[in-house]
Design a protein around this motif. Structure first.
Motif, PDB file in Angstrom:
ATOM      1  N   ALA A 285     122.147  23.859  47.821  1.00 37.94           N
ATOM      2  CA  ALA A 285     122.639  22.445  47.628  1.00 37.94           C
ATOM      3  C   ALA A 285     122.967  22.316  46.083  1.00 37.94           C
ATOM      4  O   ALA A 285     123.969  21.677  45.797  1.00 37.94           O
ATOM      5  CB  ALA A 285     121.641  21.413  48.234  1.00 37.94           C
TER       6      ALA A 285
ATOM      7  N   TRP B 179     117.869  24.300  49.325  1.00 36.04           N
ATOM      8  CA  TRP B 179     118.117  23.556  47.908  1.00 36.04           C
ATOM      9  C   TRP B 179     118.840  24.238  47.203  1.00 36.04           C
ATOM     10  O   TRP B 179     119.281  23.869  46.209  1.00 36.04           O
ATOM     11  CB  TRP B 179     116.858  22.932  47.318  1.00 36.04           C
ATOM     12  CG  TRP B 179     115.911  21.997  48.033  1.00 36.04           C
ATOM     13  CD1 TRP B 179     114.724  21.899  48.872  1.00 36.04           C
ATOM     14  CD2 TRP B 179     116.209  20.725  48.069  1.00 36.04           C
ATOM     15  NE1 TRP B 179     114.553  20.726  49.293  1.00 36.04           N
ATOM     16  CE2 TRP B 179     115.599  20.031  48.897  1.00 36.04           C
ATOM     17  CE3 TRP B 179     117.584  19.749  47.579  1.00 36.04           C
ATOM     18  CZ2 TRP B 179     115.545  18.481  49.191  1.00 36.04           C
ATOM     19  CZ3 TRP B 179     117.774  18.297  47.862  1.00 36.04           C
ATOM     20  CH2 TRP B 179     116.564  17.841  48.578  1.00 36.04           C
TER      21      TRP B 179
ATOM     22  N   CYS C 275     117.101  18.674  44.042  1.00 32.92           N
ATOM     23  CA  CYS C 275     117.320  20.326  43.622  1.00 32.92           C
ATOM     24  C   CYS C 275     116.806  20.647  42.561  1.00 32.92           C
ATOM     25  O   CYS C 275     115.808  21.602  42.229  1.00 32.92           O
ATOM     26  CB  CYS C 275     118.953  20.107  43.331  1.00 32.92           C
ATOM     27  SG  CYS C 275     119.989  20.277  44.613  1.00 32.92           S
TER      28      CYS C 275
ATOM     29  N   LEU D 244     120.453  13.913  45.702  1.00 33.62           N
ATOM     30  CA  LEU D 244     120.593  15.084  46.000  1.00 33.62           C
ATOM     31  C   LEU D 244     120.194  16.109  44.836  1.00 33.62           C
ATOM     32  O   LEU D 244     119.677  17.054  44.769  1.00 33.62           O
ATOM     33  CB  LEU D 244     121.952  15.616  46.444  1.00 33.62           C
ATOM     34  CG  LEU D 244     122.090  17.190  47.065  1.00 33.62           C
ATOM     35  CD1 LEU D 244     121.001  17.364  48.253  1.00 33.62           C
ATOM     36  CD2 LEU D 244     123.469  17.288  47.404  1.00 33.62           C
TER      37      LEU D 244
END
Length: 420
Positions: free
Chosen positions: A320, A317, A17, A13
């Motif tokens: 996130a 994103w 990003c 993740l």
């Protein structure tokens, strides 16, 4: 907390990003300076600033071989600004050009618009082609096949019905064809929402996602594109690829036309001329259908490219990376921040700033920037959901016709499997 205790999912993740923040900055920087102020087409009138800008881009711009140009515009229905858009093609400075406007039904409402245009410009060579013959599954290409026999000049320009252009458009897009190594010239476009809320949202799809993604691809060396807004090529080149018949069963006919030309060893040129297009979908459902059709079309011609679009949706994103930063800071328990937390915080800041910059550079005026700023998170999130939805499904709906999405078959035909 230390970086080495992150789970594999957190590392993945975080990498996403960081990748999204880098892409968003690249997209913002790839947009041209002053694209708003120098966008030359406003309600069918040419801007002197836009003309001056293009003179700088094309200092020796002239009609290809000083010859004629045949403009083919397939029509279907009376769109809200059809007359105004067609009128811009009648006001070209080019010395010798022909307009061929085609419909596939004698009852098409666009016929009345063309008759009005012919009456308003009696000295222009404007020909209306009404032909009901159907060739293949792509009805737009079928229309082009019927129109092509009426084209009399050595340069062919195909342009969608909802396009508006400047007075020096034909001179500019035909000029690169003087180079024998150039096969196709194509144009990007600026979207104008015609109507209420959802057309505004649809315009952001083009101006702040589609156009920047093309510019990033172009900056990294990709030339695998071709846009229905403009495709200019020599008649001899069109004949070499088998004419429009080679595209009659293709979903992405504009892309495949350029791809077939590239297969001849000729180059695709992305013109610095930007035209204007209208977004007219009045409802969420109509807009969703149109944009998912575009995304499924991308999936059909370039599956790896479609998959890579995952990092092109800034707001999801951004949220996130912000959530990761908060999570890392909370788990750090007040100790010195770890590398992962610094990386996620940096990605958040870069992505936020880059998204604002992208919106600024894509907006045509200050009022538009502030008016549409609250729509940016909605627009980014909606594209992400459409991308996910478009990863599945086997059909698209275009102009009321249901067309299957398949894998391009091998060979020059570039047809799509499952067409029956």
């Amino acid at each position: 907390m230390t970086a080495h205790v992150l789970t594999a999912c957190q590392w993945i993740l975080l990498a996403g990003c960081i990748g999204a923040s880098i892409y968003t900055m690249a997209a913002a920087l790839a947009m041209p300076f002053f694209s708003a102020r120098h966008q030359s087409v406003h309600h069918g009138r040419a801007s002197s600033a836009g003309a001056a800008l293009r003179s700088a881009f094309f200092p020796h711009s002239r009609p290809f071989a000083q010859g004629g140009v045949s403009v083919l515009k397939p029509l279907c229905g009376a769109e809200p600004r059809l007359y105004e858009n067609l009128r811009t093609f009648c006001e070209q400075r080019h010395g010798h050009f022909q307009l061929v406007l085609g419909v596939s039904s004698p009852h098409d409402p666009a016929i009345a618009v063309v008759r009005r245009l012919q009456a308003a410009y009696p000295t222009r060579d404007i020909e209306l082609a009404i032909d009901t013959r159907v060739h293949g599954s792509n009805l737009k290409v079928s229309n082009l096949i019927n129109m092509a026999a009426r084209a009399r000049h050595d340069v062919i320009v195909i342009a969608d019905s909802d396009i508006a252009v400047d007075a020096d458009y034909l001179d500019s897009v035909a000029a690169p064809l003087a180079d024998p190594d150039v096969g196709v010239v194509t144009c990007l476009y600026v979207a104008r929402g015609v109507g209420g809320f959802w057309p505004r949202v649809g315009a952001l799809f083009i101006n702040e996602w589609f156009a920047p993604s093309v510019r990033v691809a172009h900056a990294t060396g990709s030339r695998r594109f071709g846009f229905g807004a403009t495709l200019a090529l020599r008649r001899a080149t069109l004949e070499c690829i088998g004419g429009f018949d080679a595209l009659k069963n293709c979903l992405a006919d504009d892309y495949w036309l350029a791809e077939h030309v590239r297969a001849l060893g000729l180059r695709t040129v992305l013109s610095r001329v930007m035209v204007a297009t209208d977004v007219i979908e009045p409802t969420f459902g109509a807009l969703w259908q149109r944009e998912t059709r575009w995304l499924r079309t991308i999936r059909s011609v370039n599956p790896p490219g479609f998959a890579s679009l995952l990092i092109t949706f800034p707001t999801p994103w951004l949220l996130a990376s912000a959530a990761l930063t908060v999570s890392f800071a909370t788990r750090a328990g007040g100790h010195a921040p770890c590398v992962a937390m610094i990386a996620s915080a940096s990605a958040t800041a870069v992505c936020f700033g880059a998204r604002l910059l992208l919106h600024l550079r894509a907006s045509r005026r200050a009022r538009t920037f502030w008016r549409d700023l609250p729509l940016v998170p909605l627009r980014d999130t909606l594209i992400a959901l459409q991308w996910l939805f478009s990863a599945f499904g086997s059909h698209v709906v275009w102009r009321g016709a249901r067309m299957p999405v398949g894998t391009p078959a091998a060979g020059r035909g570039g047809q799509l499997d499952s067409f029956t």
